[in-house]
Design a protein around this motif. Structure first.
Motif, PDB file in Angstrom:
ATOM      1  N   LEU A  51       4.256   4.503  -0.837  1.00  0.00           N
ATOM      2  CA  LEU A  51       3.449   3.325  -1.112  1.00  0.00           C
ATOM      3  C   LEU A  51       2.511   3.554  -2.295  1.00  0.00           C
ATOM      4  CD1 LEU A  51       2.610   2.378   2.578  1.00  0.00           C
ATOM      5  CD2 LEU A  51       3.851   0.908   0.983  1.00  0.00           C
TER       6      LEU A  51
ATOM      7  N   PRO B  99      -2.235  -1.992   2.975  1.00  0.00           N
ATOM      8  CA  PRO B  99      -1.052  -1.518   3.706  1.00  0.00           C
ATOM      9  C   PRO B  99      -1.462  -0.551   4.812  1.00  0.00           C
ATOM     10  CG  PRO B  99      -0.975  -0.877   1.375  1.00  0.00           C
ATOM     11  CD  PRO B  99      -2.283  -1.512   1.606  1.00  0.00           C
TER      12      PRO B  99
ATOM     13  N   ALA C 134       2.418  -4.416   5.665  1.00  0.00           N
ATOM     14  CA  ALA C 134       1.924  -4.620   4.306  1.00  0.00           C
ATOM     15  C   ALA C 134       1.795  -6.106   4.035  1.00  0.00           C
ATOM     16  CB  ALA C 134       2.872  -3.978   3.290  1.00  0.00           C
TER      17      ALA C 134
ATOM     18  N   ASP D  27      -7.677   2.423  -0.064  1.00  0.00           N
ATOM     19  CA  ASP D  27      -6.527   1.685  -0.585  1.00  0.00           C
ATOM     20  C   ASP D  27      -5.402   1.571   0.436  1.00  0.00           C
ATOM     21  OD1 ASP D  27      -7.810   1.867  -3.157  1.00  0.00           O
ATOM     22  OD2 ASP D  27      -6.968   3.885  -3.351  1.00  0.00           O
ATOM     23  N   LEU D  28      -5.392   2.476   1.405  1.00  0.00           N
ATOM     24  CA  LEU D  28      -4.270   2.614   2.328  1.00  0.00           C
ATOM     25  C   LEU D  28      -4.785   3.247   3.606  1.00  0.00           C
ATOM     26  CD1 LEU D  28      -1.152   2.777   2.950  1.00  0.00           C
ATOM     27  CD2 LEU D  28      -1.178   4.981   1.785  1.00  0.00           C
TER      28      LEU D  28
ATOM     29  N   VAL E 194      -7.307   7.266   0.670  1.00  0.00           N
ATOM     30  CA  VAL E 194      -6.488   7.059   1.868  1.00  0.00           C
ATOM     31  C   VAL E 194      -7.287   7.427   3.111  1.00  0.00           C
ATOM     32  CG1 VAL E 194      -4.375   7.748   3.063  1.00  0.00           C
ATOM     33  CG2 VAL E 194      -4.391   7.565   0.560  1.00  0.00           C
TER      34      VAL E 194
ATOM     35  N   ALA F  84       3.367   7.023   3.151  1.00  0.00           N
ATOM     36  CA  ALA F  84       2.122   6.831   2.401  1.00  0.00           C
ATOM     37  C   ALA F  84       2.310   7.199   0.938  1.00  0.00           C
ATOM     38  CB  ALA F  84       1.002   7.665   3.020  1.00  0.00           C
TER      39      ALA F  84
END
Length: 249
Positions: free
Chosen positions: A222, A159, A176, A134-135, A47, A219
Protein backbone atom coordinates in the motif's frame (compact mmCIF):
# COMPACT_ATOMS: atom_id res chain seq x y z
CA UNK A 1 -5.99 13.24 25.70
CA UNK A 2 -2.26 13.53 25.07
CA UNK A 3 -0.56 10.43 23.75
CA UNK A 4 2.61 9.24 25.51
CA UNK A 5 5.44 9.22 22.99
CA UNK A 6 8.88 7.70 22.74
CA UNK A 7 11.44 9.58 24.85
CA UNK A 8 14.21 9.40 22.27
CA UNK A 9 15.38 11.75 19.56
CA UNK A 10 13.36 11.10 16.39
CA UNK A 11 15.08 9.59 13.39
CA UNK A 12 15.31 11.56 10.15
CA UNK A 13 12.29 10.50 8.09
CA UNK A 14 12.75 12.68 5.03
CA UNK A 15 15.53 13.56 2.66
CA UNK A 16 17.99 11.29 0.84
CA UNK A 17 19.00 7.91 2.20
CA UNK A 18 22.13 7.99 4.31
CA UNK A 19 25.08 5.70 3.46
CA UNK A 20 24.03 3.40 6.31
CA UNK A 21 20.44 3.27 5.01
CA UNK A 22 21.67 2.55 1.49
CA UNK A 23 23.59 -0.46 2.77
CA UNK A 24 20.78 -1.53 5.11
CA UNK A 25 18.11 -1.49 2.39
CA UNK A 26 20.35 -2.74 -0.42
CA UNK A 27 18.09 -5.69 -1.25
CA UNK A 28 15.10 -3.36 -1.52
CA UNK A 29 17.01 -0.89 -3.65
CA UNK A 30 17.84 -3.60 -6.18
CA UNK A 31 14.33 -5.09 -6.10
CA UNK A 32 12.43 -4.38 -9.32
CA UNK A 33 9.38 -2.29 -8.54
CA UNK A 34 10.75 -1.08 -5.21
CA UNK A 35 14.08 0.66 -5.79
CA UNK A 36 14.87 4.07 -4.39
CA UNK A 37 11.38 5.43 -5.05
CA UNK A 38 9.72 2.72 -2.99
CA UNK A 39 12.27 2.98 -0.20
CA UNK A 40 11.78 6.73 0.01
CA UNK A 41 8.02 6.16 0.24
CA UNK A 42 8.62 3.80 3.16
CA UNK A 43 10.85 6.38 4.83
CA UNK A 44 8.14 9.05 4.54
CA UNK A 45 5.34 6.77 5.76
CA UNK A 46 3.66 7.15 9.13
CA UNK A 47 2.16 3.80 10.12
CA UNK A 48 0.20 2.86 13.23
CA UNK A 49 0.19 -0.73 14.53
CA UNK A 50 -2.61 -1.37 17.01
CA UNK A 51 -1.74 -4.32 19.18
CA UNK A 52 1.82 -5.37 19.98
CA UNK A 53 0.99 -9.01 20.55
CA UNK A 54 0.97 -12.09 18.34
CA UNK A 55 0.13 -10.30 15.10
CA UNK A 56 1.78 -7.03 16.08
CA UNK A 57 5.13 -8.71 16.76
CA UNK A 58 5.96 -9.73 13.16
CA UNK A 59 4.30 -6.56 11.83
CA UNK A 60 6.51 -4.35 13.98
CA UNK A 61 9.62 -6.36 13.20
CA UNK A 62 9.17 -6.30 9.43
CA UNK A 63 7.98 -2.70 9.14
CA UNK A 64 10.85 -1.48 11.30
CA UNK A 65 13.26 -3.60 9.29
CA UNK A 66 11.81 -2.28 6.03
CA UNK A 67 12.50 1.30 7.05
CA UNK A 68 9.05 2.76 7.73
CA UNK A 69 9.91 6.29 8.83
CA UNK A 70 7.47 6.67 11.72
CA UNK A 71 6.09 3.60 13.45
CA UNK A 72 3.33 4.08 15.98
CA UNK A 73 2.59 1.27 18.43
CA UNK A 74 -0.63 1.22 20.48
CA UNK A 75 -1.22 -1.29 23.26
CA UNK A 76 -2.34 -0.96 26.89
CA UNK A 77 -1.23 -4.41 28.04
CA UNK A 78 1.90 -5.81 29.69
CA UNK A 79 3.91 -8.82 28.53
CA UNK A 80 2.99 -12.09 30.25
CA UNK A 81 4.81 -15.42 30.23
CA UNK A 82 2.03 -17.08 28.22
CA UNK A 83 2.58 -14.53 25.42
CA UNK A 84 6.15 -15.49 24.65
CA UNK A 85 5.53 -18.59 22.52
CA UNK A 86 4.09 -16.33 19.79
CA UNK A 87 4.89 -12.69 20.64
CA UNK A 88 8.50 -13.02 19.61
CA UNK A 89 9.65 -9.40 19.92
CA UNK A 90 9.14 -9.56 23.69
CA UNK A 91 11.31 -11.24 26.30
CA UNK A 92 10.50 -9.73 29.71
CA UNK A 93 7.19 -10.58 31.40
CA UNK A 94 5.74 -7.60 33.22
CA UNK A 95 7.13 -4.95 30.88
CA UNK A 96 4.54 -2.79 29.07
CA UNK A 97 4.17 -4.14 25.53
CA UNK A 98 4.63 -0.74 23.90
CA UNK A 99 7.89 -0.22 25.80
CA UNK A 100 9.17 -3.71 24.94
CA UNK A 101 8.10 -3.38 21.29
CA UNK A 102 9.62 0.09 20.93
CA UNK A 103 12.92 -1.12 22.35
CA UNK A 104 12.97 -4.01 19.87
CA UNK A 105 12.19 -1.76 16.89
CA UNK A 106 14.82 0.83 17.82
CA UNK A 107 17.48 -1.83 18.29
CA UNK A 108 16.59 -3.38 14.95
CA UNK A 109 16.61 -0.10 13.03
CA UNK A 110 17.74 3.22 14.53
CA UNK A 111 16.50 5.06 11.44
CA UNK A 112 12.87 4.50 12.47
CA UNK A 113 11.06 6.95 14.74
CA UNK A 114 8.91 4.98 17.21
CA UNK A 115 5.87 6.59 18.84
CA UNK A 116 4.09 4.73 21.64
CA UNK A 117 0.45 4.93 22.72
CA UNK A 118 0.18 3.06 26.02
CA UNK A 119 -3.57 3.09 26.42
CA UNK A 120 -6.59 1.00 25.63
CA UNK A 121 -8.36 1.80 22.37
CA UNK A 122 -11.80 3.17 23.21
CA UNK A 123 -14.43 5.30 21.51
CA UNK A 124 -13.25 8.50 23.20
CA UNK A 125 -9.57 8.23 22.17
CA UNK A 126 -9.33 6.18 18.98
CA UNK A 127 -9.61 9.16 16.61
CA UNK A 128 -6.87 11.06 18.45
CA UNK A 129 -4.54 8.04 18.42
CA UNK A 130 -5.01 7.45 14.69
CA UNK A 131 -4.64 11.14 13.80
CA UNK A 132 -1.46 11.94 11.87
CA UNK A 133 -0.89 8.45 10.47
CA UNK A 134 -1.15 7.41 6.81
CA UNK A 135 -1.99 3.74 7.35
CA UNK A 136 -3.29 1.57 10.18
CA UNK A 137 -2.73 -2.13 10.89
CA UNK A 138 -5.09 -3.83 13.31
CA UNK A 139 -3.64 -6.73 15.28
CA UNK A 140 -6.16 -6.67 18.12
CA UNK A 141 -8.02 -9.73 19.29
CA UNK A 142 -11.62 -8.66 19.84
CA UNK A 143 -14.35 -7.61 17.45
CA UNK A 144 -15.50 -4.57 19.43
CA UNK A 145 -12.07 -2.94 19.28
CA UNK A 146 -11.58 -3.90 15.64
CA UNK A 147 -14.89 -2.24 14.78
CA UNK A 148 -13.83 0.95 16.58
CA UNK A 149 -10.51 1.01 14.72
CA UNK A 150 -12.18 0.37 11.36
CA UNK A 151 -14.68 3.18 11.87
CA UNK A 152 -11.95 5.58 13.02
CA UNK A 153 -9.76 4.74 10.02
CA UNK A 154 -12.66 5.00 7.58
CA UNK A 155 -13.66 8.51 8.70
CA UNK A 156 -10.48 10.26 7.40
CA UNK A 157 -10.07 7.78 4.53
CA UNK A 158 -7.11 5.81 5.88
CA UNK A 159 -6.40 2.31 4.55
CA UNK A 160 -6.60 -0.41 7.17
CA UNK A 161 -4.87 -3.79 7.09
CA UNK A 162 -6.81 -6.23 9.24
CA UNK A 163 -5.81 -9.68 10.42
CA UNK A 164 -7.28 -12.31 12.70
CA UNK A 165 -6.13 -15.67 14.06
CA UNK A 166 -7.72 -18.55 15.96
CA UNK A 167 -6.27 -21.93 16.87
CA UNK A 168 -4.71 -23.10 13.56
CA UNK A 169 -6.39 -20.64 11.19
CA UNK A 170 -5.94 -17.02 10.18
CA UNK A 171 -7.05 -14.41 7.69
CA UNK A 172 -5.95 -11.07 6.22
CA UNK A 173 -7.82 -8.36 4.33
CA UNK A 174 -7.48 -4.66 3.49
CA UNK A 175 -10.14 -1.99 3.91
CA UNK A 176 -9.51 1.09 1.78
CA UNK A 177 -11.44 4.12 0.51
CA UNK A 178 -13.72 3.11 -2.34
CA UNK A 179 -13.66 -0.58 -1.41
CA UNK A 180 -15.91 -2.74 0.75
CA UNK A 181 -16.22 -1.67 4.36
CA UNK A 182 -15.60 -3.47 7.64
CA UNK A 183 -19.36 -3.68 8.13
CA UNK A 184 -19.67 -5.57 4.84
CA UNK A 185 -17.51 -8.36 6.25
CA UNK A 186 -18.60 -8.18 9.91
CA UNK A 187 -22.28 -7.28 10.28
CA UNK A 188 -23.37 -5.07 13.16
CA UNK A 189 -25.01 -7.97 15.01
CA UNK A 190 -21.72 -9.92 15.19
CA UNK A 191 -20.06 -9.71 18.60
CA UNK A 192 -17.21 -11.26 20.54
CA UNK A 193 -19.51 -13.87 22.00
CA UNK A 194 -19.63 -15.45 18.54
CA UNK A 195 -15.84 -15.85 18.39
CA UNK A 196 -13.63 -18.24 20.39
CA UNK A 197 -11.02 -16.61 22.61
CA UNK A 198 -7.33 -17.43 22.49
CA UNK A 199 -7.39 -18.20 26.22
CA UNK A 200 -10.19 -20.73 25.79
CA UNK A 201 -9.06 -22.51 22.63
CA UNK A 202 -5.30 -21.88 22.38
CA UNK A 203 -3.32 -20.84 19.36
CA UNK A 204 -0.41 -22.20 17.35
CA UNK A 205 2.50 -19.83 17.87
CA UNK A 206 3.86 -19.69 14.30
CA UNK A 207 0.36 -18.98 12.94
CA UNK A 208 0.63 -15.41 14.19
CA UNK A 209 3.91 -15.10 12.32
CA UNK A 210 2.31 -16.24 9.06
CA UNK A 211 -0.61 -13.81 9.28
CA UNK A 212 1.35 -10.92 10.78
CA UNK A 213 4.00 -11.16 8.07
CA UNK A 214 1.30 -11.12 5.39
CA UNK A 215 -0.14 -7.99 7.03
CA UNK A 216 3.26 -6.30 6.95
CA UNK A 217 3.60 -7.22 3.28
CA UNK A 218 0.20 -5.69 2.50
CA UNK A 219 1.23 -2.51 4.31
CA UNK A 220 4.42 -2.22 2.27
CA UNK A 221 2.43 -2.76 -0.94
CA UNK A 222 0.00 0.00 0.00
CA UNK A 223 2.80 2.42 0.86
CA UNK A 224 4.85 1.78 -2.27
CA UNK A 225 2.07 1.06 -4.78
CA UNK A 226 3.51 -2.35 -5.60
CA UNK A 227 1.14 -5.14 -6.62
CA UNK A 228 -2.54 -5.59 -5.86
CA UNK A 229 -3.64 -5.26 -2.24
CA UNK A 230 -6.29 -7.47 -0.63
CA UNK A 231 -9.09 -4.93 -1.01
CA UNK A 232 -12.46 -6.70 -1.15
CA UNK A 233 -10.72 -10.05 -0.74
CA UNK A 234 -9.98 -12.16 2.32
CA UNK A 235 -6.92 -14.41 2.22
CA UNK A 236 -7.31 -17.31 4.62
CA UNK A 237 -4.73 -19.80 5.90
CA UNK A 238 -5.40 -23.27 7.25
CA UNK A 239 -2.35 -24.09 9.34
CA UNK A 240 -3.28 -27.75 9.84
CA UNK A 241 -3.46 -28.56 6.16
CA UNK A 242 -1.07 -25.83 4.97
CA UNK A 243 -3.62 -24.38 2.54
CA UNK A 244 -4.26 -20.82 1.45
CA UNK A 245 -7.62 -19.86 -0.01
CA UNK A 246 -9.42 -16.65 -0.86
CA UNK A 247 -12.94 -15.28 -1.05
CA UNK A 248 -14.36 -11.95 -2.13
CA UNK A 249 -16.94 -9.87 -0.31
Amino acid sequence: MAQPAASVEPAVTSGPLSPDETRRYARHLTLKGMGGTGQQALKRARVLVVGAGGLGSPIIAYLAGAGVGTLGIADHDAVSLSNLHRQVIHSEPGLPKVESAARFARQLNPHVTVVTHAERIEAHNVAAIIEGYDLVLDGTDNLATRRLIAEAAEAPGLPLVSGAVSMFDGQVTVFAPGGPRFADLYPAEADDGDLPSCEATGILGPLTGVIGTLMASEAIKLITGIGTPLIGRVLTYDGKDARFSEFSY
